[in-house]
Design a protein around this motif. Structure first.
Motif, PDB file in Angstrom:
ATOM      1  N   ARG A  11       0.838  -1.206   0.000  1.00  0.00           N
ATOM      2  CA  ARG A  11       0.000   0.000   0.000  1.00  0.00           C
ATOM      3  C   ARG A  11       0.869   1.251   0.000  1.00  0.00           C
ATOM      4  NH1 ARG A  11      -3.983   1.536   4.967  1.00  0.00           N
ATOM      5  NH2 ARG A  11      -4.678   3.535   4.165  1.00  0.00           N
ATOM      6  N   TYR A  12       1.897   1.294   0.836  1.00  0.00           N
ATOM      7  CA  TYR A  12       2.776   2.455   0.909  1.00  0.00           C
ATOM      8  C   TYR A  12       3.707   2.532  -0.298  1.00  0.00           C
ATOM      9  CZ  TYR A  12       1.146   3.679   5.509  1.00  0.00           C
ATOM     10  OH  TYR A  12       0.360   4.071   6.552  1.00  0.00           O
ATOM     11  N   ARG A  13       4.107   1.402  -0.817  1.00  0.00           N
ATOM     12  CA  ARG A  13       5.000   1.382  -1.971  1.00  0.00           C
ATOM     13  C   ARG A  13       4.309   1.966  -3.200  1.00  0.00           C
ATOM     14  NH1 ARG A  13       7.673  -4.094  -2.282  1.00  0.00           N
ATOM     15  NH2 ARG A  13       9.055  -3.244  -0.712  1.00  0.00           N
ATOM     16  N   GLY A  14       2.986   1.883  -3.220  1.00  0.00           N
ATOM     17  CA  GLY A  14       2.216   2.389  -4.356  1.00  0.00           C
ATOM     18  C   GLY A  14       2.129   3.906  -4.410  1.00  0.00           C
ATOM     19  N   GLY A  15       2.645   4.602  -3.419  1.00  0.00           N
ATOM     20  CA  GLY A  15       2.602   6.065  -3.407  1.00  0.00           C
ATOM     21  C   GLY A  15       2.062   6.559  -2.078  1.00  0.00           C
ATOM     22  N   ALA A  16       1.943   7.853  -2.006  1.00  0.00           N
ATOM     23  CA  ALA A  16       1.470   8.460  -0.761  1.00  0.00           C
ATOM     24  C   ALA A  16       0.046   8.004  -0.450  1.00  0.00           C
ATOM     25  CB  ALA A  16       1.504   9.980  -0.879  1.00  0.00           C
ATOM     26  N   VAL A  17      -0.184   7.743   0.807  1.00  0.00           N
ATOM     27  CA  VAL A  17      -1.516   7.357   1.253  1.00  0.00           C
ATOM     28  C   VAL A  17      -2.272   8.649   1.538  1.00  0.00           C
ATOM     29  CG1 VAL A  17      -2.827   6.133   3.008  1.00  0.00           C
ATOM     30  CG2 VAL A  17      -0.649   5.219   2.223  1.00  0.00           C
ATOM     31  N   SER A  18      -3.392   8.830   0.881  1.00  0.00           N
ATOM     32  CA  SER A  18      -4.118  10.088   1.017  1.00  0.00           C
ATOM     33  C   SER A  18      -4.778  10.184   2.387  1.00  0.00           C
ATOM     34  CB  SER A  18      -5.174  10.207  -0.083  1.00  0.00           C
ATOM     35  OG  SER A  18      -6.128   9.178   0.040  1.00  0.00           O
ATOM     36  N   ARG A  19      -4.864  11.423   2.860  1.00  0.00           N
ATOM     37  CA  ARG A  19      -5.541  11.720   4.118  1.00  0.00           C
ATOM     38  C   ARG A  19      -6.541  12.819   3.850  1.00  0.00           C
ATOM     39  NH1 ARG A  19      -1.433  12.277   9.223  1.00  0.00           N
ATOM     40  NH2 ARG A  19      -0.834  10.122   9.338  1.00  0.00           N
ATOM     41  N   SER A  20      -7.631  12.782   4.571  1.00  0.00           N
ATOM     42  CA  SER A  20      -8.600  13.856   4.444  1.00  0.00           C
ATOM     43  C   SER A  20      -8.039  15.109   5.119  1.00  0.00           C
ATOM     44  CB  SER A  20      -9.921  13.464   5.100  1.00  0.00           C
ATOM     45  OG  SER A  20      -9.763  13.410   6.516  1.00  0.00           O
ATOM     46  N   MET A  21      -8.542  16.263   4.728  1.00  0.00           N
ATOM     47  CA  MET A  21      -8.097  17.513   5.339  1.00  0.00           C
ATOM     48  C   MET A  21      -8.378  17.478   6.842  1.00  0.00           C
ATOM     49  SD  MET A  21      -6.532  20.302   5.191  1.00  0.00           S
ATOM     50  CE  MET A  21      -6.327  20.649   3.474  1.00  0.00           C
ATOM     51  N   GLN A  22      -9.483  16.883   7.238  1.00  0.00           N
ATOM     52  CA  GLN A  22      -9.825  16.780   8.663  1.00  0.00           C
ATOM     53  C   GLN A  22      -8.772  15.948   9.394  1.00  0.00           C
ATOM     54  OE1 GLN A  22     -13.558  14.860   9.456  1.00  0.00           O
ATOM     55  NE2 GLN A  22     -13.621  15.549  11.564  1.00  0.00           N
ATOM     56  N   ASP A  23      -8.323  14.849   8.788  1.00  0.00           N
ATOM     57  CA  ASP A  23      -7.282  14.023   9.405  1.00  0.00           C
ATOM     58  C   ASP A  23      -5.975  14.794   9.538  1.00  0.00           C
ATOM     59  OD1 ASP A  23      -8.962  11.852   9.682  1.00  0.00           O
ATOM     60  OD2 ASP A  23      -8.195  10.801   7.910  1.00  0.00           O
ATOM     61  N   VAL A  24      -5.620  15.547   8.498  1.00  0.00           N
ATOM     62  CA  VAL A  24      -4.385  16.334   8.523  1.00  0.00           C
ATOM     63  C   VAL A  24      -4.463  17.388   9.623  1.00  0.00           C
ATOM     64  CG1 VAL A  24      -2.982  17.997   7.225  1.00  0.00           C
ATOM     65  CG2 VAL A  24      -3.834  15.925   6.104  1.00  0.00           C
ATOM     66  N   GLN A  25      -5.586  18.085   9.706  1.00  0.00           N
ATOM     67  CA  GLN A  25      -5.750  19.127  10.722  1.00  0.00           C
ATOM     68  C   GLN A  25      -5.735  18.525  12.127  1.00  0.00           C
ATOM     69  OE1 GLN A  25      -9.362  20.881   9.228  1.00  0.00           O
ATOM     70  NE2 GLN A  25      -8.247  22.486   8.140  1.00  0.00           N
ATOM     71  N   ARG A  26      -6.367  17.385  12.291  1.00  0.00           N
ATOM     72  CA  ARG A  26      -6.391  16.716  13.599  1.00  0.00           C
ATOM     73  C   ARG A  26      -4.978  16.306  14.018  1.00  0.00           C
ATOM     74  NH1 ARG A  26      -9.302  12.271  12.493  1.00  0.00           N
ATOM     75  NH2 ARG A  26     -11.189  13.512  12.431  1.00  0.00           N
ATOM     76  N   GLU A  27      -4.206  15.757  13.078  1.00  0.00           N
ATOM     77  CA  GLU A  27      -2.839  15.341  13.380  1.00  0.00           C
ATOM     78  C   GLU A  27      -1.958  16.553  13.683  1.00  0.00           C
ATOM     79  OE1 GLU A  27       0.564  13.040  14.008  1.00  0.00           O
ATOM     80  OE2 GLU A  27      -1.566  12.597  14.111  1.00  0.00           O
ATOM     81  N   ALA A  28      -2.106  17.633  12.928  1.00  0.00           N
ATOM     82  CA  ALA A  28      -1.332  18.846  13.180  1.00  0.00           C
ATOM     83  C   ALA A  28      -1.645  19.403  14.567  1.00  0.00           C
ATOM     84  CB  ALA A  28      -1.611  19.890  12.111  1.00  0.00           C
TER      85      ALA A  28
END
Length: 96
Positions: free
Chosen positions: A58-75
């Motif tokens: 899964r990771y070798r296939g490229g970046a794993v997409s995240r929703s904007m909400q997931d990105v904001q939550r992680e930040a």
């Protein structure tokens, strides 16, 4: 609450923990906490039906997409974690 544990680690792992501790300017325990937290999150998000080989593919296939909400939550989580670490470090340092 803090729980003390003892684990046997190989030399390379101990050195990697030390290097990350220096790079991130956190304790070795914090490096381990972050690593475990991140791996647990990955496992929770990956699903129980994926094998380790599936995850690598899964990771070798490229970046794993995240929703904007997931990105904001992680930040927000990382900002909060850094602020707490800075406060703890400030309490440990002698004043003056």
């Amino acid at each position: 609450m803090t729980h003390r544990s003892t684990y046997a680690l190989d030399r390379d792992t101990v050195e990697a923990i030390r290097r990350l501790s220096v790079r991130w300017k956190v304790s070795k325990a914090e490096v381990v906490r972050r690593a475990i937290r991140g791996l647990a999150e990955q496992a929770d998000n990956a699903g129980d039906d994926l094998t380790p080989a599936d995850v690598v593919a899964r990771y070798r296939g490229g970046a794993v997409s995240r929703s904007m909400q997931d990105v904001q939550r992680e930040a927000a989580r990382q900002r909060s974690e850094r602020a707490a670490e800075e406060q703890a470090r400030a309490r440990r340092l002698p004043s003056g």
